[in-house]
Design an enzyme around this catalytic site. Structure first.
Site, PDB file in Angstrom:
ATOM      1  N   GLU A  53      -3.009   8.806   0.139  1.00 39.26           N
ATOM      2  CA  GLU A  53      -3.178   9.183  -1.261  1.00 39.26           C
ATOM      3  C   GLU A  53      -1.950   9.852  -1.873  1.00 39.26           C
ATOM      4  OE1 GLU A  53      -6.809  11.456  -1.405  1.00 39.26           O
ATOM      5  OE2 GLU A  53      -8.048   9.719  -0.950  1.00 39.26           O
ATOM      6  N   GLU A  70     -11.229   5.279   3.144  1.00 42.07           N
ATOM      7  CA  GLU A  70     -12.096   6.439   2.890  1.00 42.07           C
ATOM      8  C   GLU A  70     -13.143   6.040   1.874  1.00 42.07           C
ATOM      9  OE1 GLU A  70     -10.417  10.163   1.595  1.00 42.07           O
ATOM     10  OE2 GLU A  70      -8.753  10.005   3.022  1.00 42.07           O
TER      11      GLU A  70
HETATM   12  O1  IFM Z   1     -11.289  15.343   1.583  1.00 39.24           O
HETATM   13  C1  IFM Z   1     -10.572  14.423   0.840  1.00 39.24           C
HETATM   14  C2  IFM Z   1      -9.540  13.723   1.693  1.00 39.24           C
HETATM   15  O2  IFM Z   1      -8.676  14.643   2.298  1.00 39.24           O
HETATM   16  C3  IFM Z   1      -8.713  12.806   0.841  1.00 39.24           C
HETATM   17  N1  IFM Z   1      -9.539  11.908   0.059  1.00 39.24           N
HETATM   18  C4  IFM Z   1     -10.651  12.466  -0.650  1.00 39.24           C
HETATM   19  C5  IFM Z   1     -11.479  13.366   0.258  1.00 39.24           C
HETATM   20  C6  IFM Z   1     -12.660  13.971  -0.536  1.00 39.24           C
HETATM   21  O3  IFM Z   1     -12.181  14.728  -1.598  1.00 39.24           O
END
Ligand code: IFM
Length: 460
Positions: free
Chosen positions: A183, A369
């Site tokens: 990210e 994710e």
């Molecule tokens: O916890 C975070 C993760 O570190 C990165 N992506 C989003 C998740 C939820 O906010």
């Protein structure tokens, strides 16, 4: 570039429940975690301070005043955590490397104790049938680098390449799947423009320079990883959102396009060889990054896959008060939301994956994710009956199936997250795990959502 027109999609009638056999036999099913959020052991085996240690120690930065100093104590309890993943039926596990465990200072030699920890962890995964997916950067920059300017400095690109080299030399005999960055939006924009993540800066020019250096460090690390790991699969993970205009007004549609320029194309265009999008470059004016000859070619290094992190769609309105973008992302006013205040829209996952595939054809794609936060409690029967998270997971897997059926070359899915953990500025008040953590005792408890994921994975 196909940005869909406006307004929220109508709630879909429920799709039939997903089954594992709806997906390819070699589909990867994992959970994702990150170092700072779970490891704890902040000062063990030579680990040095990260920007998140410093940020968390600054009053008012973390909602509950907590830090990742202990977190889930995964550094010591990882065998139990990997057992939970194995028992759930996962065949992959995504983790990240804490840079402050590997290099204690500029010019230092790699810290063998830090490398040993990840080596043991990787062996533990392989012993349990979990394919290791390593992320090299999930936000825990060493503070000594931030003290020299952090990602705003070009020297940090070299330092990251050195990290990639040291880690892949040591683990590359066993780890074949490498994610350079998790990210970059959050690293660059939330950390340096919005300021509610470490290092807590609020300057657009800095944020865009950081972004350029993060992308450059990705591109420069790719050939280094390939040289050290001949059969490596290398990519990165982007956080992306389908976009909706707040209304049918042309102003809101134009705002959505401007937001898209920064939120989506600013990352994907250079990664796939198109350079930075001109309209956004013009919009940011003097805040545009310094780009040196060869940088764009380096950023566009061919990769083996793209990771997409999906949580929710964003609704964008015109906002003349917010220069230079004149955009505002609206909080939902109706519909189902999670404890983060994020709308639940499973179809957005399919829509997003289809769009990225259509716009860039990045090759194999993984959902690296996807998950939800709810206010979980331990019931008198000792279980965590997180029905909402279970339903969230089911519905997103149904959307994943729809995206695969529409021709997206999807190869795997990582639920966020295996464990409840330190949710950055929200501290421990937001739980995303399929496994509940009692932070007072460090007891692990598989939630109903984790039981459902296990049943799905063990089913047909
Ligand atoms: O916890 C975070 C993760 O570190 C990165 N992506 C989003 C998740 C939820 O906010």
């Amino acid at each position: 570039m196909s940005l869909p027109a406006a307004i929220p999609m109508p709630p879909a009638a429920d799709d039939p429940a997903p089954r594992r056999s709806d997906f390819a036999a070699d589909f990867l099913w994992g959970c994702a975690t990150s170092s700072y959020q779970i490891e704890g052991a902040g000062a063990v085996d030579g680990r040095v301070e990260s920007i998140w240690d410093r940020f968390a120690a600054t009053p008012g930065r973390i909602r509950d005043g907590s830090s990742g100093a202990v977190a889930c104590d995964h550094y010591h309890r990882w065998p139990q955590d990997l057992d939970l993943g194995r028992d759930m039926g996962l065949n992959a596990y995504r983790f990240s490397i804490a840079w402050p465990r590997i290099f204690a200072g500029v010019g230092a030699r790699p810290n063998e104790k830090g490398l040993d920890f990840y080596s043991r962890l990787v062996d533990g995964m392989l012993e349990r049938g979990l394919q290791p997916w390593a992320t090299l950067y999930h936000w825990d920059l060493p503070q000594y680098l931030q003290d020299r300017g952090g990602w705003n400095e070009r020297a940090t690109v070299d330092a990251f390449v050195e990290l990639a080299d040291a880690v892949t030399r040591r683990l590359g005999d066993r780890v074949k799947h490498w994610i350079t960055h998790n990210e970059p939006w959050c690293t660059a924009i939330i950390g340096n423009y919005e300021g509610w993540h470490a290092p807590g800066l609020t300057d657009l020019k800095t944020a865009l320079q950081v972004c350029h250096h993060v992308l450059l460090s990705h591109g420069r690390a790719v050939p280094v990883i390939r040289a050290n790991v001949p059969d490596a699969q290398v990519g990165l993970a982007l956080s992306l959102h389908p976009l909706r205009a707040a209304s049918e007004r042309p102003e809101d549609h134009a705002a959505m396009q401007r937001h898209d320029g920064l939120r989506y194309r600013w990352f994907l265009d250079p990664l796939y060889g198109r350079g930075y999008p001109q309209a956004t470059w013009d919009l940011v004016g003097h805040s545009a990054p310094h780009v040196e000859a060869g940088d764009l070619e380096a950023i566009a290094a061919p990769t083996d896959f793209l990771g997409v992190n999906y949580y929710f769609p964003e609704v964008v309105a015109d906002d003349p008060a917010h220069q230079p973008f004149r955009t505002r992302v609206l909080a939902p006013t109706s519909g189902e939301i999670t404890a983060m205040g994020w709308p639940v829209e499973p179809r957005g996952l399919a829509e997003l994956l289809e769009r990225v595939h259509r716009d860039y054809a990045p090759g194999p794609m993984y959902v690296t994710e996807n998950g939800s936060s709810y206010e979980d409690t331990v019931a008198p029967d000792g279980a965590v009956h997180d029905a909402a998270r279970k339903r969230y997971l089911q519905r997103h897997l149904a959307a994943l199936r729809a995206a695969a059926a529409a021709g997206v070359p999807l190869k795997g899915y990582f639920a966020w997250s295996l464990l409840d953990n330190f949710e950055w500025a929200e501290g421990y008040q937001r739980r995303f795990g399929l496994v509940h953590i009692d932070y007072a005792t460090q007891e692990r408890r598989l939630k109903d959502s984790g039981r459902w994921y296990g049943a799905f994975l063990h089913g047909d």
